[in-house]
Design a protein around this motif. Structure first.
Motif, PDB file in Angstrom:
ATOM      1  N   VAL A   1       7.761  -6.597  -8.569  1.00 30.52           N
ATOM      2  CA  VAL A   1       8.081  -5.546  -7.403  1.00 30.52           C
ATOM      3  C   VAL A   1       7.653  -4.592  -8.509  1.00 30.52           C
ATOM      4  O   VAL A   1       6.769  -3.735  -7.740  1.00 30.52           O
ATOM      5  CB  VAL A   1       9.658  -5.304  -8.308  1.00 30.52           C
ATOM      6  CG1 VAL A   1      10.591  -4.272  -7.265  1.00 30.52           C
ATOM      7  CG2 VAL A   1      10.502  -6.893  -6.979  1.00 30.52           C
ATOM      8  N   VAL A   2       7.420  -4.287  -9.859  1.00 29.36           N
ATOM      9  CA  VAL A   2       6.742  -3.200 -10.276  1.00 29.36           C
ATOM     10  C   VAL A   2       5.318  -2.234  -9.455  1.00 29.36           C
ATOM     11  O   VAL A   2       5.258  -1.470  -9.024  1.00 29.36           O
ATOM     12  CB  VAL A   2       6.803  -2.866 -11.316  1.00 29.36           C
ATOM     13  CG1 VAL A   2       6.211  -1.819 -12.032  1.00 29.36           C
ATOM     14  CG2 VAL A   2       8.431  -2.909 -12.532  1.00 29.36           C
ATOM     15  N   PRO A   3       4.759  -3.598  -9.646  1.00 29.85           N
ATOM     16  CA  PRO A   3       3.287  -3.199  -8.335  1.00 29.85           C
ATOM     17  C   PRO A   3       3.721  -2.878  -7.010  1.00 29.85           C
ATOM     18  O   PRO A   3       3.109  -1.648  -6.986  1.00 29.85           O
ATOM     19  CB  PRO A   3       2.198  -4.229  -8.790  1.00 29.85           C
ATOM     20  CG  PRO A   3       3.131  -4.978  -9.836  1.00 29.85           C
ATOM     21  CD  PRO A   3       4.555  -4.462 -10.119  1.00 29.85           C
ATOM     22  N   PHE A   4       4.392  -2.995  -6.852  1.00 25.46           N
ATOM     23  CA  PHE A   4       4.803  -3.019  -4.722  1.00 25.46           C
ATOM     24  C   PHE A   4       5.574  -1.246  -5.288  1.00 25.46           C
ATOM     25  O   PHE A   4       5.254  -0.577  -3.855  1.00 25.46           O
ATOM     26  CB  PHE A   4       6.003  -4.314  -4.593  1.00 25.46           C
ATOM     27  CG  PHE A   4       5.840  -3.702  -2.627  1.00 25.46           C
ATOM     28  CD1 PHE A   4       5.167  -3.530  -1.655  1.00 25.46           C
ATOM     29  CD2 PHE A   4       7.571  -3.207  -2.744  1.00 25.46           C
ATOM     30  CE1 PHE A   4       5.873  -3.669  -0.981  1.00 25.46           C
ATOM     31  CE2 PHE A   4       7.697  -2.894  -1.742  1.00 25.46           C
ATOM     32  CZ  PHE A   4       6.909  -3.246  -0.559  1.00 25.46           C
ATOM     33  N   LEU A   5       6.282  -1.186  -5.871  1.00 27.22           N
ATOM     34  CA  LEU A   5       6.269   0.182  -6.135  1.00 27.22           C
ATOM     35  C   LEU A   5       5.845   1.517  -5.759  1.00 27.22           C
ATOM     36  O   LEU A   5       6.260   2.176  -5.813  1.00 27.22           O
ATOM     37  CB  LEU A   5       8.269   0.896  -7.298  1.00 27.22           C
ATOM     38  CG  LEU A   5       9.226  -0.666  -6.015  1.00 27.22           C
ATOM     39  CD1 LEU A   5      10.728  -0.679  -7.391  1.00 27.22           C
ATOM     40  CD2 LEU A   5      10.100  -0.548  -5.398  1.00 27.22           C
ATOM     41  N   ASP A   6       4.960   1.131  -7.527  1.00 22.68           N
ATOM     42  CA  ASP A   6       3.833   1.641  -7.192  1.00 22.68           C
ATOM     43  C   ASP A   6       3.019   1.779  -6.559  1.00 22.68           C
ATOM     44  O   ASP A   6       2.874   2.974  -6.192  1.00 22.68           O
ATOM     45  CB  ASP A   6       3.235   1.030  -8.793  1.00 22.68           C
ATOM     46  CG  ASP A   6       3.329   1.051 -10.339  1.00 22.68           C
ATOM     47  OD1 ASP A   6       4.659   2.557 -10.502  1.00 22.68           O
ATOM     48  OD2 ASP A   6       3.006   0.931 -11.102  1.00 22.68           O
ATOM     49  N   ARG A   7       2.744   0.965  -5.528  1.00 23.71           N
ATOM     50  CA  ARG A   7       2.010   1.242  -4.028  1.00 23.71           C
ATOM     51  C   ARG A   7       2.739   2.258  -2.954  1.00 23.71           C
ATOM     52  O   ARG A   7       2.796   3.348  -2.322  1.00 23.71           O
ATOM     53  CB  ARG A   7       1.012  -0.538  -3.599  1.00 23.71           C
ATOM     54  CG  ARG A   7       0.644  -0.837  -4.226  1.00 23.71           C
ATOM     55  CD  ARG A   7      -0.050  -2.092  -3.936  1.00 23.71           C
ATOM     56  NE  ARG A   7       1.265  -2.854  -3.179  1.00 23.71           N
ATOM     57  CZ  ARG A   7       1.615  -4.038  -3.616  1.00 23.71           C
ATOM     58  NH1 ARG A   7       0.812  -3.955  -5.397  1.00 23.71           N
ATOM     59  NH2 ARG A   7       2.310  -4.630  -3.147  1.00 23.71           N
ATOM     60  N   CYS A   8       3.801   2.394  -3.518  1.00 22.33           N
ATOM     61  CA  CYS A   8       4.662   2.744  -2.365  1.00 22.33           C
ATOM     62  C   CYS A   8       4.729   4.605  -2.949  1.00 22.33           C
ATOM     63  O   CYS A   8       4.631   5.323  -2.269  1.00 22.33           O
ATOM     64  CB  CYS A   8       6.576   2.146  -2.210  1.00 22.33           C
ATOM     65  SG  CYS A   8       6.701   0.985  -1.321  1.00 22.33           S
ATOM     66  N   LEU A   9       5.020   4.424  -4.117  1.00 21.88           N
ATOM     67  CA  LEU A   9       4.903   5.907  -4.931  1.00 21.88           C
ATOM     68  C   LEU A   9       3.270   6.647  -4.049  1.00 21.88           C
ATOM     69  O   LEU A   9       3.270   7.569  -3.866  1.00 21.88           O
ATOM     70  CB  LEU A   9       5.071   5.724  -6.251  1.00 21.88           C
ATOM     71  CG  LEU A   9       6.077   5.833  -7.258  1.00 21.88           C
ATOM     72  CD1 LEU A   9       6.185   6.145  -8.237  1.00 21.88           C
ATOM     73  CD2 LEU A   9       7.418   6.755  -6.155  1.00 21.88           C
ATOM     74  N   ALA A  10       2.868   6.229  -4.421  1.00 20.90           N
ATOM     75  CA  ALA A  10       1.447   6.120  -4.058  1.00 20.90           C
ATOM     76  C   ALA A  10       0.750   6.711  -3.265  1.00 20.90           C
ATOM     77  O   ALA A  10       0.325   7.530  -2.446  1.00 20.90           O
ATOM     78  CB  ALA A  10       0.557   5.505  -4.128  1.00 20.90           C
ATOM     79  N   VAL A  11       1.319   6.601  -1.943  1.00 16.00           N
ATOM     80  CA  VAL A  11       1.787   6.982  -0.482  1.00 16.00           C
ATOM     81  C   VAL A  11       2.878   7.765  -0.089  1.00 16.00           C
ATOM     82  O   VAL A  11       2.767   8.010   0.954  1.00 16.00           O
ATOM     83  CB  VAL A  11       1.697   5.556   1.053  1.00 16.00           C
ATOM     84  CG1 VAL A  11       0.290   4.865   0.411  1.00 16.00           C
ATOM     85  CG2 VAL A  11       2.454   4.794   0.403  1.00 16.00           C
ATOM     86  N   GLY A  12       3.586   7.789  -1.314  1.00 12.90           N
ATOM     87  CA  GLY A  12       4.472   8.999  -0.578  1.00 12.90           C
ATOM     88  C   GLY A  12       5.937   8.429  -0.618  1.00 12.90           C
ATOM     89  O   GLY A  12       6.682   9.424  -0.107  1.00 12.90           O
ATOM     90  N   ILE A  13       6.752   7.957  -1.068  1.00 13.75           N
ATOM     91  CA  ILE A  13       7.413   7.440  -0.279  1.00 13.75           C
ATOM     92  C   ILE A  13       8.358   7.057  -1.914  1.00 13.75           C
ATOM     93  O   ILE A  13       8.206   6.296  -3.132  1.00 13.75           O
ATOM     94  CB  ILE A  13       7.142   5.278  -0.152  1.00 13.75           C
ATOM     95  CG1 ILE A  13       7.111   4.972   1.131  1.00 13.75           C
ATOM     96  CG2 ILE A  13       8.735   5.065   0.526  1.00 13.75           C
ATOM     97  CD1 ILE A  13       6.263   3.847   1.464  1.00 13.75           C
ATOM     98  N   ASP A  14       9.517   8.120  -1.988  1.00 19.38           N
ATOM     99  CA  ASP A  14      10.454   7.819  -3.002  1.00 19.38           C
ATOM    100  C   ASP A  14      10.833   6.654  -2.825  1.00 19.38           C
ATOM    101  O   ASP A  14      11.385   6.209  -1.675  1.00 19.38           O
ATOM    102  CB  ASP A  14      11.416   9.241  -2.685  1.00 19.38           C
ATOM    103  CG  ASP A  14      10.807  10.337  -2.221  1.00 19.38           C
ATOM    104  OD1 ASP A  14       9.832  10.796  -2.865  1.00 19.38           O
ATOM    105  OD2 ASP A  14      11.427  11.132  -1.358  1.00 19.38           O
ATOM    106  N   VAL A  15      11.568   6.396  -3.931  1.00 14.36           N
ATOM    107  CA  VAL A  15      12.103   5.263  -4.653  1.00 14.36           C
ATOM    108  C   VAL A  15      13.416   5.573  -5.998  1.00 14.36           C
ATOM    109  O   VAL A  15      13.275   6.063  -6.646  1.00 14.36           O
ATOM    110  CB  VAL A  15      11.028   4.040  -5.340  1.00 14.36           C
ATOM    111  CG1 VAL A  15      11.849   2.523  -5.577  1.00 14.36           C
ATOM    112  CG2 VAL A  15       9.972   3.661  -4.995  1.00 14.36           C
TER     113      VAL A  15
END
Length: 237
Positions: free
Chosen positions: A176-190
Protein backbone atom coordinates in the motif's frame (compact mmCIF):
# COMPACT_ATOMS: atom_id res chain seq x y z
CA UNK A 1 -27.56 -39.23 -18.71
CA UNK A 2 -26.74 -42.26 -16.56
CA UNK A 3 -28.50 -42.83 -13.23
CA UNK A 4 -25.20 -42.36 -11.37
CA UNK A 5 -24.58 -39.06 -13.10
CA UNK A 6 -28.12 -37.88 -12.41
CA UNK A 7 -27.71 -38.77 -8.73
CA UNK A 8 -24.40 -36.91 -8.50
CA UNK A 9 -25.98 -33.86 -10.13
CA UNK A 10 -28.87 -33.93 -7.66
CA UNK A 11 -26.46 -34.11 -4.75
CA UNK A 12 -24.45 -31.01 -5.71
CA UNK A 13 -24.96 -28.36 -3.03
CA UNK A 14 -26.91 -25.35 -4.20
CA UNK A 15 -24.73 -22.31 -4.72
CA UNK A 16 -25.69 -19.52 -2.38
CA UNK A 17 -26.53 -16.17 -3.90
CA UNK A 18 -24.44 -13.63 -1.94
CA UNK A 19 -26.98 -10.81 -2.19
CA UNK A 20 -29.87 -12.99 -1.05
CA UNK A 21 -27.75 -14.48 1.76
CA UNK A 22 -26.64 -11.10 3.06
CA UNK A 23 -30.15 -9.68 3.05
CA UNK A 24 -31.62 -12.77 4.74
CA UNK A 25 -28.93 -13.42 7.34
CA UNK A 26 -27.25 -10.12 8.24
CA UNK A 27 -28.76 -7.19 10.07
CA UNK A 28 -29.21 -3.83 8.40
CA UNK A 29 -28.44 -1.54 11.32
CA UNK A 30 -26.93 1.86 12.15
CA UNK A 31 -23.17 1.79 12.62
CA UNK A 32 -22.02 2.49 16.20
CA UNK A 33 -20.81 6.12 16.34
CA UNK A 34 -22.32 6.72 12.87
CA UNK A 35 -26.11 6.67 13.20
CA UNK A 36 -26.39 8.41 9.80
CA UNK A 37 -25.21 5.23 8.04
CA UNK A 38 -26.76 1.76 8.01
CA UNK A 39 -24.85 -1.37 6.98
CA UNK A 40 -25.56 -5.06 6.64
CA UNK A 41 -23.50 -6.35 9.60
CA UNK A 42 -22.70 -9.87 10.76
CA UNK A 43 -23.92 -11.15 14.11
CA UNK A 44 -23.48 -14.48 15.93
CA UNK A 45 -26.47 -16.01 14.16
CA UNK A 46 -25.51 -14.94 10.64
CA UNK A 47 -24.03 -18.29 9.60
CA UNK A 48 -21.50 -16.38 7.55
CA UNK A 49 -19.29 -19.46 7.28
CA UNK A 50 -21.75 -20.99 4.80
CA UNK A 51 -21.15 -18.16 2.36
CA UNK A 52 -17.38 -18.32 2.76
CA UNK A 53 -17.06 -22.11 2.51
CA UNK A 54 -18.54 -22.19 -0.98
CA UNK A 55 -15.64 -19.98 -2.14
CA UNK A 56 -13.12 -22.51 -0.80
CA UNK A 57 -14.27 -25.71 -2.47
CA UNK A 58 -10.79 -26.62 -3.73
CA UNK A 59 -11.88 -26.63 -7.36
CA UNK A 60 -9.44 -23.94 -8.48
CA UNK A 61 -6.00 -24.35 -6.98
CA UNK A 62 -4.70 -21.45 -9.08
CA UNK A 63 -7.41 -19.01 -8.05
CA UNK A 64 -7.07 -16.25 -5.48
CA UNK A 65 -7.16 -17.13 -1.79
CA UNK A 66 -10.61 -16.74 -0.23
CA UNK A 67 -10.78 -13.43 1.61
CA UNK A 68 -11.75 -13.10 5.28
CA UNK A 69 -15.10 -11.29 5.55
CA UNK A 70 -13.72 -7.88 6.48
CA UNK A 71 -16.72 -6.39 4.68
CA UNK A 72 -19.14 -7.86 7.24
CA UNK A 73 -18.01 -5.64 10.12
CA UNK A 74 -17.48 -1.96 10.93
CA UNK A 75 -13.78 -1.51 11.73
CA UNK A 76 -12.36 1.40 13.71
CA UNK A 77 -10.25 2.88 10.91
CA UNK A 78 -13.17 3.10 8.53
CA UNK A 79 -15.49 4.35 11.27
CA UNK A 80 -13.17 7.15 12.37
CA UNK A 81 -12.55 8.25 8.78
CA UNK A 82 -16.27 8.20 7.97
CA UNK A 83 -17.05 10.21 11.12
CA UNK A 84 -14.41 12.79 10.19
CA UNK A 85 -15.80 13.15 6.67
CA UNK A 86 -19.39 13.58 7.86
CA UNK A 87 -18.27 16.18 10.40
CA UNK A 88 -16.13 18.00 7.80
CA UNK A 89 -17.98 17.62 4.48
CA UNK A 90 -15.87 20.28 2.73
CA UNK A 91 -13.04 17.72 2.61
CA UNK A 92 -14.86 15.73 -0.06
CA UNK A 93 -17.49 18.14 -1.40
CA UNK A 94 -17.31 18.43 -5.18
CA UNK A 95 -14.36 16.03 -5.43
CA UNK A 96 -13.79 12.70 -7.14
CA UNK A 97 -12.98 10.29 -4.29
CA UNK A 98 -11.76 6.69 -4.08
CA UNK A 99 -12.19 4.45 -1.02
CA UNK A 100 -9.28 1.96 -1.02
CA UNK A 101 -9.95 -1.47 0.47
CA UNK A 102 -13.53 -0.37 0.89
CA UNK A 103 -14.93 -3.47 2.62
CA UNK A 104 -18.51 -2.65 3.59
CA UNK A 105 -18.29 0.71 1.80
CA UNK A 106 -18.62 2.67 5.05
CA UNK A 107 -16.11 5.37 4.07
CA UNK A 108 -17.39 5.58 0.50
CA UNK A 109 -20.96 6.00 1.74
CA UNK A 110 -19.88 8.78 4.10
CA UNK A 111 -18.12 10.56 1.22
CA UNK A 112 -21.20 10.31 -0.97
CA UNK A 113 -23.45 11.61 1.81
CA UNK A 114 -21.03 14.50 2.41
CA UNK A 115 -21.30 15.71 -1.18
CA UNK A 116 -18.46 14.14 -3.15
CA UNK A 117 -18.95 14.63 -6.89
CA UNK A 118 -18.13 11.00 -7.63
CA UNK A 119 -17.29 8.10 -5.32
CA UNK A 120 -15.40 4.97 -6.34
CA UNK A 121 -14.81 1.99 -4.04
CA UNK A 122 -12.04 -0.55 -4.62
CA UNK A 123 -12.66 -3.94 -2.98
CA UNK A 124 -11.16 -7.30 -4.03
CA UNK A 125 -13.55 -9.64 -2.20
CA UNK A 126 -16.43 -10.53 -4.51
CA UNK A 127 -18.80 -10.98 -1.56
CA UNK A 128 -17.65 -7.60 -0.33
CA UNK A 129 -18.48 -6.08 -3.71
CA UNK A 130 -22.01 -7.45 -3.38
CA UNK A 131 -22.36 -6.19 0.20
CA UNK A 132 -21.03 -2.80 -0.83
CA UNK A 133 -23.72 -2.47 -3.48
CA UNK A 134 -26.44 -3.43 -1.01
CA UNK A 135 -25.10 -0.99 1.58
CA UNK A 136 -24.96 1.83 -0.96
CA UNK A 137 -28.57 1.15 -1.95
CA UNK A 138 -29.66 1.03 1.71
CA UNK A 139 -28.16 4.49 2.19
CA UNK A 140 -29.53 5.91 -1.11
CA UNK A 141 -26.10 6.79 -2.55
CA UNK A 142 -24.37 5.97 -5.83
CA UNK A 143 -20.96 4.32 -5.69
CA UNK A 144 -18.93 2.90 -8.58
CA UNK A 145 -17.14 -0.30 -7.58
CA UNK A 146 -13.79 -1.67 -8.79
CA UNK A 147 -13.45 -5.35 -7.91
CA UNK A 148 -9.71 -5.62 -8.57
CA UNK A 149 -6.51 -4.91 -6.63
CA UNK A 150 -5.48 -1.47 -7.87
CA UNK A 151 -2.36 -1.11 -5.70
CA UNK A 152 0.00 -2.57 -8.30
CA UNK A 153 -1.02 -0.15 -11.02
CA UNK A 154 -1.03 3.52 -11.81
CA UNK A 155 -2.93 5.95 -9.57
CA UNK A 156 -6.59 6.42 -10.47
CA UNK A 157 -7.89 9.72 -11.76
CA UNK A 158 -9.25 11.09 -8.49
CA UNK A 159 -8.75 14.09 -6.24
CA UNK A 160 -8.71 12.28 -2.93
CA UNK A 161 -7.77 8.77 -1.75
CA UNK A 162 -9.42 7.50 1.43
CA UNK A 163 -7.94 4.47 3.18
CA UNK A 164 -9.46 3.07 6.35
CA UNK A 165 -7.90 0.03 8.04
CA UNK A 166 -5.51 -0.78 5.19
CA UNK A 167 -2.48 -1.29 7.45
CA UNK A 168 -3.68 -4.48 9.14
CA UNK A 169 -0.58 -6.51 8.23
CA UNK A 170 3.03 -6.05 7.14
CA UNK A 171 2.60 -7.60 3.69
CA UNK A 172 -0.35 -5.34 2.94
CA UNK A 173 1.50 -2.28 4.21
CA UNK A 174 4.46 -3.03 1.93
CA UNK A 175 2.09 -2.96 -1.06
CA UNK A 176 0.00 0.00 0.00
CA UNK A 177 2.73 2.52 0.89
CA UNK A 178 4.36 2.57 -2.61
CA UNK A 179 0.91 2.91 -4.18
CA UNK A 180 0.04 5.85 -1.94
CA UNK A 181 3.40 7.40 -2.77
CA UNK A 182 2.49 7.20 -6.47
CA UNK A 183 -0.82 8.87 -5.65
CA UNK A 184 0.94 11.74 -3.88
CA UNK A 185 3.33 12.13 -6.82
CA UNK A 186 0.44 12.93 -9.18
CA UNK A 187 -1.26 15.32 -6.78
CA UNK A 188 -3.81 13.04 -5.10
CA UNK A 189 -4.37 13.83 -1.43
CA UNK A 190 -4.46 10.79 0.86
CA UNK A 191 -6.32 10.41 4.17
CA UNK A 192 -5.84 7.41 6.46
CA UNK A 193 -8.10 6.12 9.21
CA UNK A 194 -6.55 3.72 11.71
CA UNK A 195 -6.61 2.78 15.42
CA UNK A 196 -2.79 2.76 15.39
CA UNK A 197 -2.19 -0.84 14.40
CA UNK A 198 1.37 -2.15 14.51
CA UNK A 199 2.10 -1.68 10.79
CA UNK A 200 0.79 1.86 10.52
CA UNK A 201 3.62 4.03 9.03
CA UNK A 202 3.40 6.74 11.68
CA UNK A 203 6.55 8.50 10.43
CA UNK A 204 4.66 9.33 7.22
CA UNK A 205 1.49 10.56 8.90
CA UNK A 206 0.21 13.84 10.28
CA UNK A 207 -2.62 13.55 12.79
CA UNK A 208 -5.73 15.53 11.81
CA UNK A 209 -8.32 14.31 14.30
CA UNK A 210 -9.18 11.63 16.84
CA UNK A 211 -12.52 10.09 17.72
CA UNK A 212 -13.44 7.32 20.16
CA UNK A 213 -14.99 4.62 17.98
CA UNK A 214 -15.52 0.91 18.67
CA UNK A 215 -13.48 -1.64 16.75
CA UNK A 216 -14.40 -5.14 15.66
CA UNK A 217 -13.21 -7.55 18.34
CA UNK A 218 -13.68 -5.15 21.24
CA UNK A 219 -15.40 -6.72 24.24
CA UNK A 220 -19.10 -5.94 24.49
CA UNK A 221 -19.58 -2.81 26.56
CA UNK A 222 -15.89 -1.89 26.40
CA UNK A 223 -15.03 1.80 26.30
CA UNK A 224 -14.25 2.88 22.73
CA UNK A 225 -10.61 3.83 22.26
CA UNK A 226 -9.51 6.87 20.24
CA UNK A 227 -8.69 6.15 16.61
CA UNK A 228 -6.97 8.63 14.34
CA UNK A 229 -7.46 10.33 10.99
CA UNK A 230 -4.14 11.13 9.35
CA UNK A 231 -2.82 12.87 6.25
CA UNK A 232 -0.33 10.62 4.45
CA UNK A 233 2.65 12.79 3.50
CA UNK A 234 5.65 12.50 1.21
CA UNK A 235 8.76 11.01 2.75
CA UNK A 236 11.09 13.59 4.26
CA UNK A 237 8.50 16.30 4.83
Amino acid sequence: MSEAREAATRELPKKLDPAAFIQANMRLAPVPSLPEIRLYLAHPGSGLRRLLEQDDDGSDDNGPEPQPPYWAYAWAGGAVLARYILDNPSIVAGKRVLDLGAGSGLVAIAAAKAGAREVIAAEIDHNGVVALGLNAKANSVAIAVIGDDITAGSPPVVDLMLAGDVFYGRDVALKVVPFLDRCLAVGIDVLIGDPRRADLPLSRLRLLAEYPVPDFGDAKGATARPSGVFAFEAEGR
